[in-house]
Design a protein around this motif. Structure first.
Motif, mmCIF file in Angstrom:
data_model
loop_
_atom_site.group_PDB
_atom_site.id
_atom_site.type_symbol
_atom_site.label_atom_id
_atom_site.label_comp_id
_atom_site.label_asym_id
_atom_site.label_seq_id
_atom_site.Cartn_x
_atom_site.Cartn_y
_atom_site.Cartn_z
ATOM 1 N N ILE A 68 0.856 -1.190 0.000
ATOM 2 C CA ILE A 68 0.000 0.000 0.000
ATOM 3 C C ILE A 68 0.890 1.237 0.000
ATOM 4 C CG2 ILE A 68 -1.631 1.368 1.360
ATOM 5 C CD1 ILE A 68 -3.051 -1.041 2.161
ATOM 6 N N HIS A 69 0.528 2.235 -0.818
ATOM 7 C CA HIS A 69 1.322 3.447 -0.990
ATOM 8 C C HIS A 69 0.449 4.685 -0.748
ATOM 9 C CE1 HIS A 69 4.469 1.150 -3.329
ATOM 10 N NE2 HIS A 69 3.418 0.336 -3.389
ATOM 11 N N GLU A 70 1.053 5.713 -0.213
ATOM 12 C CA GLU A 70 0.391 7.009 -0.199
ATOM 13 C C GLU A 70 0.304 7.484 -1.644
ATOM 14 O OE1 GLU A 70 0.619 11.222 2.235
ATOM 15 O OE2 GLU A 70 2.491 10.255 1.628
ATOM 16 N N PHE A 71 -0.880 7.808 -2.099
ATOM 17 C CA PHE A 71 -1.123 8.077 -3.513
ATOM 18 C C PHE A 71 -0.718 9.505 -3.863
ATOM 19 C CE2 PHE A 71 -4.156 9.521 -6.846
ATOM 20 C CZ PHE A 71 -3.741 8.696 -7.860
ATOM 21 N N TYR A 72 0.184 9.636 -4.888
ATOM 22 C CA TYR A 72 0.624 10.946 -5.356
ATOM 23 C C TYR A 72 0.018 11.319 -6.701
ATOM 24 C CZ TYR A 72 4.206 11.057 -1.689
ATOM 25 O OH TYR A 72 4.865 11.078 -0.482
#
Length: 464
Positions: A68-72
């Protein structure tokens, strides 16, 4: 205000992804906002969560999440992606000055050459990160993912499709999907006790998530067999009660029951409350509202058939006479009475299981079970027709095998009403009238006839 996060899924069981996300969010009690429309077959998904810790919880528990990634940002091409990333500068500018970092460039359904990976990394030069590049243990990892369409069976060379992606995503890594390591831990081939109908590890873990297995909860498996559902649920902290009409499946050979030996292998034998032998339609439960969840894989006759007490045919006069004479003479102590059994038809079993679950579950408790279906004949009413008052369908996920599949059905008890003990007349049937004949009725016969329409039924029996 909710924050957007990029979910990278493992490439298996796509139909199970959304139910698992929703279940784990409910388990931990936080809101989850999915995209609209939501396509579970896509390998990437942008969701919204209130806290970063919620994203970590999903990654640590969901079996189908790789990371899971912080969405940019995202885009149809890199120009669109970079424009989106620039607009979200407030999210990443705090890492510009002295944060060690590493870039990761990958693709779904495609291999990106090292030269183009380097080209992609350099295209983010406007972010002006001044920290140290650390390939082994960076403070942050920035991930760029290209999504390609399915090219199986198409004559495309790697050079032709390179760069012709469907969508590209970018974000900061929050958490790797650590739960997937449990698939190897619970691998059936490494288990000290298993049988030919033991459920594969990944599916049993998904079922444990669907039933919201958690510390202190009480889970029941009415068709335990070799205990495939007991191990992942007990691993997540649940206490397990199991039963089966044939106790030999649970016991195995040896002084200690096979299910307990396998549970000891995983360090959870102390969470196996008891193993019971009885016909589920003549069960000993005289107090409802006992269990937080019922999770099971009922036998459906391909490798083993469901059984219930009773005779296939009514006894003849000669048999009744012999039985009376036998009753008059005392039975030797070393010859215990073994009651006769008859096949338990799948559609009848499924309806009965829902009624039993309504009686045994606590309010908000879940029933999770697999149901095999003929894909060409299946209709949604097949599942809804087995529901009864107080039970609500939560999820219905298909594992497709071609002409047939098995559906992981999740049903929740949405009432606090008290119901009478089911099967009190020993009929084994639910009391509601059956008005629809589902596609899974007589599944065993359809399976061995190759799912040909109008095929004749085979004799009932257990497949050895």
């Amino acid at each position: 205000m909710p924050t957007k996060y990029l979910v990278v899924f493992a490439q298996s069981h796509s139909d199970f992804r959304i139910p698992e996300l929703k279940s784990i969010a409910e388990l931990y009690g936080f809101p989850l906002l999915l995209p609209d429309p939501c396509d579970p077959n896509r390998p990437f998904m942008v969701i919204e969560l209130d806290q970063e810790e919620h994203a970590r919880s999903l990654a640590k528990r969901c079996i189908l999440i790789k990371s899971i990634h912080e969405f940019y940002g995202q885009g149809d091409n890199y120009d669109q992606l970079h424009a989106a990333v620039r607009k979200n500068q407030a999210l990443w500018e705090q890492y510009k000055q002295d944060t060690s970092f590493r870039f990761s460039v990958a693709a779904y359904n495609h291999s990106i050459t090292k030269s183009r990976q380097r080209e992609v990394m350099e295209s983010f030069g406007y972010m002006e990160f001044l920290g140290r590049i650390d390939l082994k243990s960076p403070t942050i990892v920035l991930g760029c993912y290209e999504e390609y369409g399915d090219t199986r069976g198409k004559e495309f060379s790697n050079k032709v499709v390179d760069g012709q992606f469907r969508q590209v995503y970018f974000g900061r890594l929050i958490e790797e999907g650590s739960a997937r390591a449990l698939i190897a831990r619970f691998d059936v081939k490494k288990r000290v006790y298993f049988g030919n109908t033991s459920m594969e590890a990944e599916i049993s873990l998904l079922m444990a998530n669907q039933c919201l297995s958690r510390p202190g909860s009480l889970v029941y498996d009415p068709f335990m067999g070799t205990g495939s559902m007991a191990y992942p649920t007990s691993h997540f902290g649940s206490f397990v009660v199991g039963s089966d009409i044939d106790g030999r499946q649970m016991r195995g050979k040896g002084k200690q029951a096979g299910v307990l030996r396998a549970a000891a292998q995983y360090g959870t034998a102390h969470r196996i409350v008891d193993l019971l032998t009885f016909d589920v339609t003549r069960n000993p439960w005289r107090c409802g509202g006992l269990f937080d969840a019922i999770v099971t894989d009922p036998p459906y006759g391909v490798r083993a058939g469901a059984k219930r007490l009773g005779r296939r045919r009514s006894p003849t006069a000669k048999q009744l006479e012999a039985y009376s004479e036998h009753q008059a003479a005392p039975r030797p102590a070393d010859q215990p009475y073994i009651p006769p059994t008859k096949p338990y038809e799948l559609s009848e079993l499924a309806r009965d299981l829902v009624v039993l679950a309504r009686y045994l579950l606590k309010p908000e408790g879940r029933l999770v079970f697999f149901l095999p279906t003929v894909n060409d004949e299946y209709e949604d009413v097949d599942i809804h027709s087995m529901l009864c008052e107080g039970m609500k369908l939560i999820a219905n996920s298909l594992q497709d095998f071609g002409s047939w599949g098995r559906r992981l059905v999740t049903i929740k008890k949405v009432t606090s009403n008290t119901y009478a003990v089911p099967f009190s007349d020993n009929s084994g049937r639910s009391q509601s009238a059956v008005q629809h004949e589902p596609a899974h009725k007589d599944f065993r016969e359809k399976y061995f006839q190759g799912f040909r329409k109008g095929s004749t039924s085979l004799d009932d029996g257990v497949v050895q």
